[in-house]
Each structure stands twice: as C-alpha cells, then as structure tokens.
Design a protein around this motif. Structure first.
Motif, PDB file in Angstrom:
ATOM      1  N   VAL A 177      48.371   4.189-100.116  1.00  0.00           N
ATOM      2  CA  VAL A 177      47.192   4.409 -99.275  1.00  0.00           C
ATOM      3  C   VAL A 177      47.291   5.764 -98.587  1.00  0.00           C
ATOM      4  N   GLN A 178      46.235   6.541 -98.702  1.00  0.00           N
ATOM      5  CA  GLN A 178      46.199   7.878 -98.119  1.00  0.00           C
ATOM      6  C   GLN A 178      45.923   7.840 -96.612  1.00  0.00           C
ATOM      7  N   ASP A 179      45.009   6.978 -96.182  1.00  0.00           N
ATOM      8  CA  ASP A 179      44.631   6.899 -94.766  1.00  0.00           C
ATOM      9  C   ASP A 179      44.791   5.455 -94.282  1.00  0.00           C
ATOM     10  N   PRO A 180      45.983   5.101 -93.809  1.00  0.00           N
ATOM     11  CA  PRO A 180      46.267   3.706 -93.445  1.00  0.00           C
ATOM     12  C   PRO A 180      45.323   3.099 -92.400  1.00  0.00           C
ATOM     13  N   GLU A 181      44.921   3.850 -91.416  1.00  0.00           N
ATOM     14  CA  GLU A 181      44.045   3.292 -90.376  1.00  0.00           C
ATOM     15  C   GLU A 181      42.671   2.925 -90.936  1.00  0.00           C
ATOM     16  N   LYS A 182      42.095   3.800 -91.746  1.00  0.00           N
ATOM     17  CA  LYS A 182      40.802   3.490 -92.364  1.00  0.00           C
ATOM     18  C   LYS A 182      40.921   2.301 -93.303  1.00  0.00           C
ATOM     19  N   MET A 183      42.016   2.245 -94.061  1.00  0.00           N
ATOM     20  CA  MET A 183      42.197   1.138 -94.991  1.00  0.00           C
ATOM     21  C   MET A 183      42.397  -0.177 -94.249  1.00  0.00           C
ATOM     22  N   LYS A 184      43.174  -0.146 -93.188  1.00  0.00           N
ATOM     23  CA  LYS A 184      43.381  -1.353 -92.382  1.00  0.00           C
ATOM     24  C   LYS A 184      42.047  -1.897 -91.902  1.00  0.00           C
ATOM     25  N   ASN A 185      41.194  -1.032 -91.404  1.00  0.00           N
ATOM     26  CA  ASN A 185      39.877  -1.444 -90.932  1.00  0.00           C
ATOM     27  C   ASN A 185      39.043  -2.012 -92.083  1.00  0.00           C
ATOM     28  N   ALA A 186      39.037  -1.329 -93.237  1.00  0.00           N
ATOM     29  CA  ALA A 186      38.260  -1.789 -94.391  1.00  0.00           C
ATOM     30  C   ALA A 186      38.729  -3.160 -94.863  1.00  0.00           C
ATOM     31  N   VAL A 187      40.035  -3.381 -94.893  1.00  0.00           N
ATOM     32  CA  VAL A 187      40.583  -4.670 -95.318  1.00  0.00           C
ATOM     33  C   VAL A 187      40.185  -5.759 -94.328  1.00  0.00           C
ATOM     34  N   VAL A 216      37.686  -5.880 -92.230  1.00  0.00           N
ATOM     35  CA  VAL A 216      36.240  -6.127 -92.222  1.00  0.00           C
ATOM     36  C   VAL A 216      35.801  -6.878 -93.479  1.00  0.00           C
ATOM     37  N   ASN A 217      36.298  -6.476 -94.643  1.00  0.00           N
ATOM     38  CA  ASN A 217      35.834  -7.044 -95.911  1.00  0.00           C
ATOM     39  C   ASN A 217      36.581  -8.290 -96.365  1.00  0.00           C
ATOM     40  N   TYR A 218      37.793  -8.484 -95.894  1.00  0.00           N
ATOM     41  CA  TYR A 218      38.609  -9.631 -96.290  1.00  0.00           C
ATOM     42  C   TYR A 218      39.283 -10.262 -95.070  1.00  0.00           C
ATOM     43  N   PRO A 219      38.502 -10.681 -94.070  1.00  0.00           N
ATOM     44  CA  PRO A 219      39.109 -11.138 -92.815  1.00  0.00           C
ATOM     45  C   PRO A 219      40.095 -12.301 -92.971  1.00  0.00           C
ATOM     46  N   ASN A 220      39.900 -13.152 -93.955  1.00  0.00           N
ATOM     47  CA  ASN A 220      40.776 -14.311 -94.141  1.00  0.00           C
ATOM     48  C   ASN A 220      41.469 -14.312 -95.501  1.00  0.00           C
ATOM     49  N   TRP A 241      48.839  -3.948 -98.896  1.00  0.00           N
ATOM     50  CA  TRP A 241      48.190  -5.224 -98.656  1.00  0.00           C
ATOM     51  C   TRP A 241      48.079  -6.032 -99.934  1.00  0.00           C
ATOM     52  N   LEU A 242      48.131  -7.358 -99.813  1.00  0.00           N
ATOM     53  CA  LEU A 242      47.730  -8.277-100.864  1.00  0.00           C
ATOM     54  C   LEU A 242      46.352  -8.786-100.490  1.00  0.00           C
ATOM     55  N   ILE A 243      45.447  -8.821-101.458  1.00  0.00           N
ATOM     56  CA  ILE A 243      44.076  -9.257-101.204  1.00  0.00           C
ATOM     57  C   ILE A 243      43.683 -10.273-102.265  1.00  0.00           C
ATOM     58  N   SER A 244      43.037 -11.337-101.834  1.00  0.00           N
ATOM     59  CA  SER A 244      42.539 -12.358-102.741  1.00  0.00           C
ATOM     60  C   SER A 244      41.038 -12.147-102.930  1.00  0.00           C
ATOM     61  N   ASP A 245      40.606 -12.086-104.201  1.00  0.00           N
ATOM     62  CA  ASP A 245      39.190 -11.858-104.500  1.00  0.00           C
ATOM     63  C   ASP A 245      38.888 -12.458-105.870  1.00  0.00           C
ATOM     64  N   ARG A 246      37.656 -12.861-106.091  1.00  0.00           N
ATOM     65  CA  ARG A 246      37.235 -13.410-107.380  1.00  0.00           C
ATOM     66  C   ARG A 246      36.831 -12.315-108.365  1.00  0.00           C
ATOM     67  N   GLY A 247      36.691 -11.094-107.905  1.00  0.00           N
ATOM     68  CA  GLY A 247      36.234  -9.999-108.742  1.00  0.00           C
ATOM     69  C   GLY A 247      37.357  -9.322-109.505  1.00  0.00           C
TER      70      GLY A 247
END
Length: 69
Positions: free
Chosen positions: A9-19, A21-25, A35-41
């Motif tokens: 990740v180039q910009d950790p603070e922006k990525m933290k916010n994006a994660v 906001v988009n994947y709160p749970n 980060w590990l992210i769970s998604d159906r896509g």
C-alpha cells in the motif's frame, strides 16, 4: 465469499479509510499496512471499490497504489 489480501500500500491512511468505509465488517488488519478483505466479487471489483483503480481518463487513484490478490 473470497478472501483477498491488499498489500504494498502506497498511502496507508487513505487505504485504511477506504477499507473501513467499504468493508466495515468484512476485513481484518494484518499489520504492516496489509488487510484481508472478504468480498463476493473479483480482485478488480475490490480494487474499484477501494479506489485503487484509476479511472479511464487517467486521474490518479483515490486511495493510492496497492496490490489486491
């Protein structure tokens, strides 16, 4: 559901916010700006949702560069 890893990740603070906001749970912070992210896509959809993918007219990404795998 598929588990994706977001790393180099180039910009950790922006990525933290994006994660958060988009994947709160549906994420787990591994530390070291990864980060590990769970998604159906697919990875491209996760990248788009996080704002990593630049738009077609070449504007920079919203959350910086990173790899989604």
């Amino acid at each position: 559901m598929t588990i994706f890893v977001v790393f180099r990740v180039q910009d950790p603070e922006k990525m933290k916010n994006a994660v958060e906001v988009n994947y709160p749970n549906d994420y787990f912070y591994l530390g070291n700006n990864e980060w590990l992210i769970s998604d159906r896509g697919v990875a491209k959809a996760v990248s788009d949702k996080l704002g990593i993918t630049s738009n077609p007219i070449g504007e920079p990404s919203k959350s910086g560069n990173a790899i989604v795998f």
